[in-house]
Enzyme design. Sequence first.
Site, short mmCIF file in Angstrom:
data_model
loop_
_atom_site.label_atom_id
_atom_site.label_comp_id
_atom_site.label_asym_id
_atom_site.label_seq_id
_atom_site.Cartn_x
_atom_site.Cartn_y
_atom_site.Cartn_z
N CYS A 1 0.91 -1.35 0.00
CA CYS A 1 -0.06 -0.11 -0.06
C CYS A 1 0.89 1.44 -0.10
O CYS A 1 0.25 2.23 -0.29
CB CYS A 1 -0.93 0.06 1.05
SG CYS A 1 -1.99 -1.51 1.24
N ASN B 1 -10.02 0.14 0.60
CA ASN B 1 -8.54 0.07 0.70
C ASN B 1 -8.00 -0.41 -0.62
O ASN B 1 -8.11 -1.50 -1.04
CB ASN B 1 -7.99 -0.88 1.75
CG ASN B 1 -6.39 -0.85 1.57
OD1 ASN B 1 -5.82 -0.16 1.01
ND2 ASN B 1 -5.85 -1.46 2.77
N HIS C 1 -3.18 7.31 3.98
CA HIS C 1 -3.71 5.79 3.37
C HIS C 1 -4.97 5.49 3.98
O HIS C 1 -5.31 5.74 4.90
CB HIS C 1 -2.58 4.78 3.73
CG HIS C 1 -3.02 3.45 3.21
ND1 HIS C 1 -3.46 3.18 1.94
CD2 HIS C 1 -3.16 2.24 3.90
CE1 HIS C 1 -3.63 1.67 1.88
NE2 HIS C 1 -3.32 1.33 2.89
N1 ACO Z 1 -18.27 -9.79 8.88
C1 ACO Z 1 -18.85 -9.94 9.94
N2 ACO Z 1 -17.97 -10.36 11.10
C2 ACO Z 1 -16.73 -10.44 10.94
C3 ACO Z 1 -16.26 -9.91 9.69
C4 ACO Z 1 -17.03 -9.57 8.60
N3 ACO Z 1 -16.68 -8.96 7.52
N4 ACO Z 1 -14.74 -10.06 9.82
C5 ACO Z 1 -14.41 -10.68 10.89
N5 ACO Z 1 -15.64 -10.88 11.62
C6 ACO Z 1 -15.77 -11.35 13.14
C7 ACO Z 1 -14.53 -12.15 13.28
O1 ACO Z 1 -14.66 -13.49 12.92
C8 ACO Z 1 -14.79 -12.05 14.84
O2 ACO Z 1 -15.62 -12.95 15.41
P1 ACO Z 1 -15.48 -13.66 16.82
O3 ACO Z 1 -15.41 -12.47 17.69
O4 ACO Z 1 -16.61 -14.85 16.80
O5 ACO Z 1 -14.28 -14.47 16.69
C9 ACO Z 1 -15.35 -10.63 15.02
O6 ACO Z 1 -15.91 -10.22 13.80
C10 ACO Z 1 -14.11 -9.57 15.53
O7 ACO Z 1 -13.37 -9.72 14.63
P2 ACO Z 1 -11.92 -8.79 15.00
O8 ACO Z 1 -10.67 -9.05 13.88
O9 ACO Z 1 -11.71 -8.74 16.35
O10 ACO Z 1 -12.48 -7.43 14.33
P3 ACO Z 1 -11.86 -6.08 14.44
O11 ACO Z 1 -12.67 -5.07 15.20
O12 ACO Z 1 -10.55 -6.11 14.79
O13 ACO Z 1 -12.01 -5.48 13.06
C11 ACO Z 1 -10.64 -5.26 10.88
C12 ACO Z 1 -11.42 -6.29 11.88
C13 ACO Z 1 -11.59 -4.47 10.37
C14 ACO Z 1 -9.85 -6.21 9.99
C15 ACO Z 1 -9.73 -4.38 11.76
O14 ACO Z 1 -8.56 -5.49 12.61
C16 ACO Z 1 -8.66 -3.82 10.91
O15 ACO Z 1 -9.06 -2.93 10.12
N6 ACO Z 1 -7.46 -4.19 10.82
C17 ACO Z 1 -6.67 -3.42 9.89
C18 ACO Z 1 -6.42 -4.13 8.47
C19 ACO Z 1 -6.16 -3.32 7.45
O16 ACO Z 1 -6.32 -2.07 7.64
N7 ACO Z 1 -5.86 -3.86 6.51
C20 ACO Z 1 -5.23 -3.30 5.48
C21 ACO Z 1 -4.05 -3.45 5.58
S1 ACO Z 1 -3.50 -3.93 3.81
C22 ACO Z 1 -2.42 -2.87 3.60
O17 ACO Z 1 -2.93 -1.75 3.62
C23 ACO Z 1 -1.57 -3.37 2.68
#
Ligand code: ACO
Length: 359
Positions: free
Chosen positions: A111, A279, A249
């Site tokens: 990214c 993203n 970003h």
């Molecule tokens: N829909 C519904 N539920 C979901 C989804 C979804 N799409 N995805 C995950 N869940 C569930 C999980 O299974 C979990 O369930 P559980 O509690 O029963 O185990 C629950 O939601 C919570 O999951 P978390 O991973 O704890 O959710 P979090 O609040 O951390 O949000 C997210 C997840 C959005 C991915 C966050 O961690 C995030 O944004 N991280 C950074 C990721 C990012 O920015 N990536 C891009 C980087 S890549 C790049 O830029 C190169």
Amino acid sequence: MPNAGITGWGRCLPPAALTNADIATFLDTTDDWITSRTGIRERRISHVLLQDMAEVAAKRALACAGLTGRDIDLIVFGSTTHDDQCPNMASGLQARIGAEGCAAMDVNTACTSFLYGLSTATAMIRSGVVRSALVIGGERIAPYMDWNDRNVAVLFGDGAAAVVLQATERDEGVQLEKLGCYGDAREILRIRGIGGAYVHQGRLLGATEWQFEGQEIFKKAVNGMGSACEDVLRRAGIGPDDIDLVIPHQANLRIIEFVAKRAGVPMERVFVNVQRYGNMSAATVPVALCEALEQGLVKPGAKLLMPAFGGGLTFCAHLVRFGERVTPIATSDAELPPATHSALEMVLAWRAAKGAALA
Ligand code: ACO
């Protein structure tokens, strides 16, 4: 030593939008979950190759600068989702924009690829190797997405944008930057299925699995971008009040809010469009820059702070001083061909093809 002013900018977003409700038709997720955890409401899915989007963005950026391809000495193409591994993307763009003979290179830092590319091109202009450059940030992630994995399928989108840099004696362009990488954390974001490691392993190209530790990425993103912003502001001898606009970003609205808080800049001076595009990896910062300019949010001489992070885990922050001209010299009539399928139809077709290949 000359500076490298940004004199042209152009973006290209594919027309087909995939909404959260569309994704909820084939994955166990909801619009409410996606919106509240990420801020994302929809993303674009490209019906054409990355090179096609990059061509339109590049032609628009050239027109904006009042230049043609013949005026360009260097193309730097920032991306992770190349149409081909060899030859590179930049060499393919060369003839399409009429820049035959110029230097052409790709940069892949996920990214942050556009911003690493901006640093590369700026350094070459400052050192006198070239006088002008076209820097692209573009991704076509959809074909590489694991459309069965709700952890990642909701986060990403396709798009491209470009800027033109020109040597100038004026105080413009990248003023300072911090580039870094948490290489010891590279396993927390890995796309299995692209690259030589998977060749002859019985895996269909494109049948990817994403190794993705969202919460760890979140923490590293905030730390990397936050510390890079602090470093740049400290070395520049300025404070958050001196920043006119932060163009970060766009991976997740919550990450953007954390980074803005750590940099000490209120959200009113932070540009956000993640809700419309998700993203787009290397494309997010240049697309956001183009939109901020189109909306009149970048004033002549504005000081911009551009933090980003990506797989690797690479991170960076750039302090950019914009020039006096914030409107295009001319516009280009370059356009993508119309999409013949909806975003949902395209995604369901990839999903079915992968399912059939793995059956
Ligand atoms: N829909 C519904 N539920 C979901 C989804 C979804 N799409 N995805 C995950 N869940 C569930 C999980 O299974 C979990 O369930 P559980 O509690 O029963 O185990 C629950 O939601 C919570 O999951 P978390 O991973 O704890 O959710 P979090 O609040 O951390 O949000 C997210 C997840 C959005 C991915 C966050 O961690 C995030 O944004 N991280 C950074 C990721 C990012 O920015 N990536 C891009 C980087 S890549 C790049 O830029 C190169």
